[in-house]
Scaffold this motif. Structure first.
Motif, mmCIF file in Angstrom:
data_model
loop_
_atom_site.group_PDB
_atom_site.id
_atom_site.type_symbol
_atom_site.label_atom_id
_atom_site.label_comp_id
_atom_site.label_asym_id
_atom_site.label_seq_id
_atom_site.Cartn_x
_atom_site.Cartn_y
_atom_site.Cartn_z
ATOM 1 N N ARG A 1 -54.425 21.542 -6.577
ATOM 2 C CA ARG A 1 -53.762 22.846 -6.434
ATOM 3 C C ARG A 1 -54.727 23.965 -6.788
ATOM 4 N N LYS B 1 -49.756 32.712 -7.674
ATOM 5 C CA LYS B 1 -49.239 31.704 -6.743
ATOM 6 C C LYS B 1 -50.033 30.424 -6.873
ATOM 7 N N GLY C 1 -48.895 23.684 1.169
ATOM 8 C CA GLY C 1 -47.722 24.290 0.528
ATOM 9 C C GLY C 1 -48.123 25.443 -0.361
ATOM 10 N N GLU C 2 -47.099 26.223 -0.739
ATOM 11 C CA GLU C 2 -47.333 27.408 -1.552
ATOM 12 C C GLU C 2 -46.115 27.672 -2.414
ATOM 13 N N LYS C 3 -46.329 27.983 -3.669
ATOM 14 C CA LYS C 3 -45.231 28.337 -4.585
ATOM 15 C C LYS C 3 -45.479 29.692 -5.163
ATOM 16 N N TYR D 1 -51.215 27.136 -4.631
ATOM 17 C CA TYR D 1 -51.400 26.636 -3.276
ATOM 18 C C TYR D 1 -51.688 25.138 -3.364
ATOM 19 N N GLN D 2 -50.853 24.338 -2.744
ATOM 20 C CA GLN D 2 -51.056 22.886 -2.725
ATOM 21 C C GLN D 2 -52.003 22.543 -1.586
#
Length: 129
Positions: free
Chosen positions: A99, A62, A127-129, A64-65
Motif C-alpha cells: 500500500r 489516502k 484500490g483506494e481508501k 492506495y492498494q
C-alpha cells in the motif's frame, strides 16, 4: 556458586539479574539479532509521522492498494517520485501490505493524479481508501 565462579565458567548476568551462558554460539547469535531488532524498532518508532496533525492543516490522507510490490528499490522509487510532486507532503510505501499512504493538498494535486503517477512507474493501483 558466586558471581566470580559464574564468570569463569562463562555464565554471566545482564542488569536485570537474569543469568545466561555467553559462550554458547547460539546465545550470542540470539543476543545480536535481538539487539538489531530493538534498534530497528526504536528507529521506526522515532520516525513515525502523526498524520492527525496533517489533517488539521487541510491535508487529505489516502491509501492506495497496489498489486504486489516486490522489492525495496521499488519502494524507494515510488516514495521519491511522490515526494517530488508539488502538494504531496507525505508519501510512504508499506511493503508488507503493498500500500501507498499519501498525504496531500487536494487543491494542488488530486487523488487521480497521484494514482496516475504511480501507474506511470509501472505499478498497478487496484484500490483506494
Amino acid at each position: 556458586m558466586n558471581n566470580r565462579q559464574r564468570i569463569k565458567q562463562g555464565v554471566t548476568s545482564d542488569q536485570s539479574g537474569v543469568f545466561f551462558l555467553w559462550k554458547a554460539p547460539s546465545t550470542v547469535l540470539f543476543l545480536i539479532l535481538l539487539k538489531a531488532l530493538m534498534v530497528r524498532l526504536n528507529y521506526h518508532e522515532a520516525n513515525q509521522v502523526n498524520t492527525s496533525k496533517l489533517e488539521v492543516i487541510g491535508m487529505t490522507t489516502k491509501l492506495y492498494q497496489l498489486k504486489t510490490v516486490s522489492c525495496p528499490s521499488c519502494i524507494a522509487k515510488i516514495e521519491k517520485m511522490l515526494m517530488k510532486t508539488k502538494g504531496i507532503q507525505l508519501a510512504e510505501v508499506l511493503f508488507n501490505s503493498s500500500r501507498v499512504r499519501a498525504s496531500f493538498e487536494e487543491r494542488e494535486v488530486g487523488s487521480q493524479e497521484i494514482r496516475n503517477l504511480i501507474e506511470k512507474l509501472g505499478y498497478q493501483v487496484i484500490g483506494e481508501k
